[in-house]
Design a protein around this motif. Structure first.
Motif, PDB file in Angstrom:
ATOM      1  N   VAL A  90      62.804  -9.776  23.537  1.00 59.43           N
ATOM      2  CA  VAL A  90      61.829 -10.862  23.640  1.00 59.43           C
ATOM      3  C   VAL A  90      62.172 -11.810  24.786  1.00 59.43           C
ATOM      4  O   VAL A  90      61.276 -12.451  25.353  1.00 59.43           O
ATOM      5  N   ILE A  91      63.458 -11.921  25.133  1.00 59.69           N
ATOM      6  CA  ILE A  91      63.839 -12.806  26.228  1.00 59.69           C
ATOM      7  C   ILE A  91      63.579 -12.165  27.579  1.00 59.69           C
ATOM      8  O   ILE A  91      63.093 -12.818  28.511  1.00 59.69           O
ATOM      9  N   SER A  92      63.875 -10.873  27.699  1.00 53.36           N
ATOM     10  CA  SER A  92      63.710 -10.199  28.990  1.00 53.36           C
ATOM     11  C   SER A  92      62.298  -9.687  29.229  1.00 53.36           C
ATOM     12  O   SER A  92      61.922  -9.456  30.375  1.00 53.36           O
ATOM     13  N   HIS A  93      61.495  -9.507  28.175  1.00 55.76           N
ATOM     14  CA  HIS A  93      60.111  -9.037  28.320  1.00 55.76           C
ATOM     15  C   HIS A  93      59.178  -9.993  27.582  1.00 55.76           C
ATOM     16  O   HIS A  93      58.609  -9.655  26.525  1.00 55.76           O
ATOM     17  N   PRO A  94      59.016 -11.203  28.084  1.00 54.67           N
ATOM     18  CA  PRO A  94      58.191 -12.189  27.362  1.00 54.67           C
ATOM     19  C   PRO A  94      56.705 -11.854  27.457  1.00 54.67           C
ATOM     20  O   PRO A  94      56.110 -11.878  28.528  1.00 54.67           O
ATOM     21  N   SER A  95      56.110 -11.539  26.331  1.00 54.25           N
ATOM     22  CA  SER A  95      54.670 -11.290  26.264  1.00 54.25           C
ATOM     23  C   SER A  95      54.247 -11.333  24.804  1.00 54.25           C
ATOM     24  O   SER A  95      55.078 -11.213  23.897  1.00 54.25           O
TER      25      SER A  95
END
Length: 299
Positions: free
Chosen positions: A99-104
């Motif tokens: 969730v931190i590296s792929h925020p969407s």
């Protein structure tokens, strides 16, 4: 002249009778089609006047699919498949990094099926207790530096006061961390429902806890390095940047958990956050005024 069948020779040919011009033929030729009749459609029956039926408008192929009572969004219905607590704990680091590296919004929506209250409470209480313990020792270490410069006659009393103050501060931090989480999530959930959100409070808390956990871990690290005087400023800058990024992630989490678009989700997050910050500033101002009045009494 008669012909004897016992005689050899060639059989004479019988004469072919001429056709009777007055006899009706066995298979008469069909009459040609009426050139003045209605033409035959070679492609079958024609469709109705409205090809969409019952007066419905045509379907726009460029509109996103709708789920949950007609709310637009690219998210399919959530299939609830919570994991056992031990397996959920093992997968937490991977979820944090994802969730931190792929925020969407899609990233948070894909994690909603694992939502359960046990993993939420384990994360919340675990990080909050750890932060309270670390903050107790860091405040105690900072107070020890101040006590060391006092006269010897006051050190014992000041040391006891510093221990009591550090313990009280740690307990207040623990209560505030747990309470502020549910207060903030409750306000966000109510506003999201007002904006036609379709997610549950469990899904809202679970998706937000995937942000709250790493944020508390970062605050713990910053509180540890905050003991060093020259590094404390850097830790404060890191905390401010982390809080801003956490707000952005919280908007995505609200979009994914409540099936909202960016505008309503941003309003559902920023309105309660702004209100709590305003109340905090007012409370700090009132407390500072009370302390100043106590230190400088007027007669």
């Amino acid at each position: 002249m008669s012909w004897d069948p016992n005689q050899g020779g060639q059989v004479p040919q019988q004469p072919t009778p001429s056709p009777n011009p007055y006899e009706t033929p066995a298979s008469p030729t069909p009459s040609p089609a009426n050139p003045y009749g209605p033409p035959v459609n070679p492609y079958g029956p024609q469709p109705a006047t409205n090809p969409y039926g019952y007066g419905q408008p045509p379907v726009n192929p460029y509109m996103p699919p709708t789920y949950y009572g007609g709310q637009p969004g690219p998210y399919p219905p959530v299939m609830s498949t919570p994991l056992p607590l031990e397996q959920a704990l093992r997968e937490l680091p991977r979820q944090y990094m994802r969730v931190i590296s792929h925020p969407s919004a899609e990233t948070f929506a894909q994690e909603l099926g694992k939502a359960s209250w046990d993993i939420i409470w384990v994360q919340l209480l675990g990080f909050s207790v750890l932060y309270a313990i670390i903050s107790f020792f860091t405040r105690l270490a900072s107070s020890a530096l101040l006590v060391s410069i006092l006269p010897s006659s006051y050190r014992a009393l000041a040391g006891s006061a510093s221990v009591g103050g550090s313990l009280l501060s740690a307990l207040i931090s623990l209560i505030l961390l747990v309470g502020s989480f549910f207060i903030l999530q409750g306000l966000i959930y109510l506003l999201a429902r007002a904006f036609k959100g379709q997610g549950s409070f469990l899904q809202q808390c679970y998706s937000s806890m995937l942000i709250y956990g790493p944020l508390l871990a970062l605050l713990i690290i910053c509180s540890i390095i905050g003991i060093i005087p020259f590094v404390s400023i850097l830790g404060l800058i890191v905390e401010i940047i982390a809080l801003i990024y956490a707000l952005v992630l919280l908007v995505f989490a609200t979009m994914g958990s409540q099936r909202l678009q960016g505008g309503p989700a941003s309003a559902a997050v920023l309105i309660p956050v702004g209100g709590l910050l305003l109340l905090s500033c007012c409370g700090i101002s009132i407390l500072a005024a009370m302390i100043a009045a106590a230190l400088n009494p007027t007669y």
